[in-house]
Design a protein around this motif. Structure first.
Motif, short mmCIF file in Angstrom:
data_model
loop_
_atom_site.label_atom_id
_atom_site.label_comp_id
_atom_site.label_asym_id
_atom_site.label_seq_id
_atom_site.Cartn_x
_atom_site.Cartn_y
_atom_site.Cartn_z
N LYS A 114 0.83 -1.21 0.00
CA LYS A 114 0.00 0.00 0.00
C LYS A 114 0.87 1.27 0.00
CE LYS A 114 -4.09 -2.14 0.67
NZ LYS A 114 -3.67 -3.55 0.67
N ASP A 147 -3.61 -3.14 6.18
CA ASP A 147 -2.44 -2.46 5.63
C ASP A 147 -2.72 -1.04 5.17
OD1 ASP A 147 -0.68 -4.52 6.07
OD2 ASP A 147 -1.25 -5.55 4.24
N GLY A 269 -7.74 -8.27 -3.39
CA GLY A 269 -8.79 -8.04 -2.42
C GLY A 269 -9.83 -7.09 -2.98
N ASN A 270 -9.49 -5.81 -2.98
CA ASN A 270 -10.39 -4.78 -3.49
C ASN A 270 -10.31 -4.61 -5.00
OD1 ASN A 270 -12.42 -3.23 -2.27
ND2 ASN A 270 -10.95 -2.40 -0.81
#
Ligand code: PLP
Length: 497
Positions: A114, A147, A269-270
């Protein structure tokens, strides 16, 4: 010189500059900002990247999208983002691990990928605030599965004219992730645990963004909301850079010839990280398949294989918690780019909100052309960490292990042996207990810091200094709220001076 405009995936009429899109986060109609076209990187321009530093590569890509920023502004933002905070001069190095190439995206201050975006976003946003003549305080709201929260706090702490508030699922993040957040210093930060899972926290934040009464109350406190979640355009655009950078590194190492197609496997994930790869492909990067790797929360595997998105399923807490997600927000951007039909996207998103599912099976041919998808169980993930370590002496974190396994499955099932780049999204130190258990080590009763020392002995990798420093860092944030208490928590923070 051309200008790049941005508009909403759901068809609202507003057309905005990149600075405005980055400052707002979400479009007025609840949709996500997308660029009006894909700027092109011809092969000759990609070849030139091979001789450049990561920062120089970033400027070449970013200037195509951020046409309302000057070249000097972009250079300044990129320098402040990456030059002093990363522990590797290459920023995002590519390493051969067994048959595959691993792109390490965790050399930033929080040891997870991230940082690649969240070191740059605050720079882009501060610059945007000045460019747009904004006088109000910008309040960044973040829902995090672990994160993002720390990386955003690290990027935004003490930023001029900006405050940041982070919500995370109580008990739903790793001990280290929790510690990283509750010890965050900075006058402009607040961190709150929510009694619920990540989707609850994310829904709460989305509702606050869409709440007109709330906006009015915040305006009275001279505050405007914005987002650092991966729905913000300023989060996505920095991620496009490392796809080009990895390709340039393979060119420089003469592992590929200009024009050769490569595949990428992305622990997802996203859907933000892998979507950035799709953007790179549409811009001209020679990409074969984008392989989407999930854990047992395999809603994306089903979607990419069947074209039906269905979030009505059990939610699992896995050993790769940053991928424990059932609603992948950035998929909305892909749906728009594949259909260019905002009414259709708005209808699907309405169905998802109302029924928890939608049918996009008409897109299957184009989905299959670009993507391949599979998932692993925790047991397979553990096995992968152990096997790869035995074979190569390289220690994978749990998220990267999901991707590494799926990348091997992809090769095995399809026979496609083009170069495969696996995106490594976290340092193994961030999930030390899970990694050590996978390696067959006893972790019972050991605290996080003893675990780090054990892992160091085993992996030979240095302990990231900022993780080691958590041992003595004071806890600054203890607030906990209910799912329906997030609104009040935000107002309380906005009104406090
Ligand atoms: C956020 C995160 C992911 C998932 O990335 P998306 O952009 O949400 O798909 C994977 N691994 C780690 C370690 C993460 O922090």
């Amino acid at each position: 010189m051309y200008t790049m405009d941005y508009f909403s995936t759901r068809g609202g009429a507003e057309r905005v500059s990149s600075a405005a899109a980055i400052l707002k986060g979400l479009a007025s109609d609840g949709g996500l900002f997308v660029p009006a076209s894909f700027p092109q990187m011809p092969l000759s321009a990609i070849e030139e990247l091979a001789g450049l530093s990561y920062e120089e590569r970033a400027v070449r890509i970013l200037r195509l999208f951020l046409t309302d920023y000057t070249e000097e502004e972009i250079e300044g933002c990129v320098r402040r983002a990456y030059s002093h905070t990363f522990d590797d001069v290459r920023r995002a190095p590519v390493t051969s691990v067994g048959e595959l190439e691993v792109l390490e995206l965790w050399h930033g201050p929080t040891s997870a990928f991230k940082d690649m975006a969240l070191q740059l976003l605050p720079q882009l946003m501060s610059t945007a605030r000045v460019k747009q003549g904004e006088k109000d305080t910008i309040l960044i709201l973040v829902a995090t599965s672990g994160d993002t929260g720390k990386a955003a706090l690290e990027g935004f702490a003490d930023a001029e004219g900006i405050r940041i508030m982070v919500f995370y699922p109580d008990g739903g993040v790793s001990p280290i992730q929790g510690l990283q957040m509750v010890t965050q210093a900075g006058e402009n930060v607040r961190v709150v645990a929510v009694r619920g899972n990540f989707d609850d926290a994310q829904r709460g934040v989305k509702e606050i963004f869409g709440d007109a009464a709330m906006a009015a109350e915040l305006a009275a406190a001279h505050t405007k909301l914005s987002s650092a979640n991966s729905i913000n355009w300023g989060r996505l655009v920095p991620q496009i850079v490392y796809y080009f950078s990895a390709y340039a590194d393979l060119l420089a190492a003469q592992k590929i010839q200009a024009g050769d197609a490569v595949n990428f496997t992305v622990p997802t994930g996203n859907f933000g990280n892998i979507l950035a790869g799709y953007y790179a492909k549409r811009m001209g990067l020679p990409v074969g398949k984008l392989v989407c790797a999930s854990n047992e929360n395999n809603v994306l595997t089903d979607f990419l294989r069947r074209g039906i998105y269905d979030r009505r399923r059990p939610f699992y807490q896995t050993m790769s918690p940053s991928m424990d997600i059932l609603v992948s927000s950035n998929l909305e951007r892909l749906l728009y780019h594949l259909t260019e039909d905002t009414a259709q996207v708005a209808a699907w998103m309405r169905e998802l909100a109302e029924n928890g599912t939608y049918d996009a099976s008409g897109l299957l041919p184009v989905l299959r052309e670009n993507f391949w998808a599979a998932f692993t169980s925790d047991m397979m993930t553990e096995e992968e960490i152990r096997i790869v370590c035995e074979r190569t002496s390289y220690t994978l974190d749990t998220h990267t292990a999901v991707a590494y396994r799926v990348a091997e499955d992809y090769r095995c099932e399809t026979g496609d042996m083009r170069p495969m780049i696996v995106l490594s999204t976290a340092s193994p130190y961030k999930f030390g207990a899970s990694v050590l258990q996978a390696l067959g080590k006893d972790t019972d009763g050991l605290d996080e810091f003893t675990l780090m020392e054990r892992l160091q002995k085993h992996s030979g990798m240095p302990i990231p200094t900022r993780l080691a420093a958590l041992r003595t860092a004071p806890v600054r944030h203890k607030e906990v709220c209910e799912k329906d208490g997030m609104r009040d928590a935000v107002l309380d923070f906005a009104r406090s001076v």
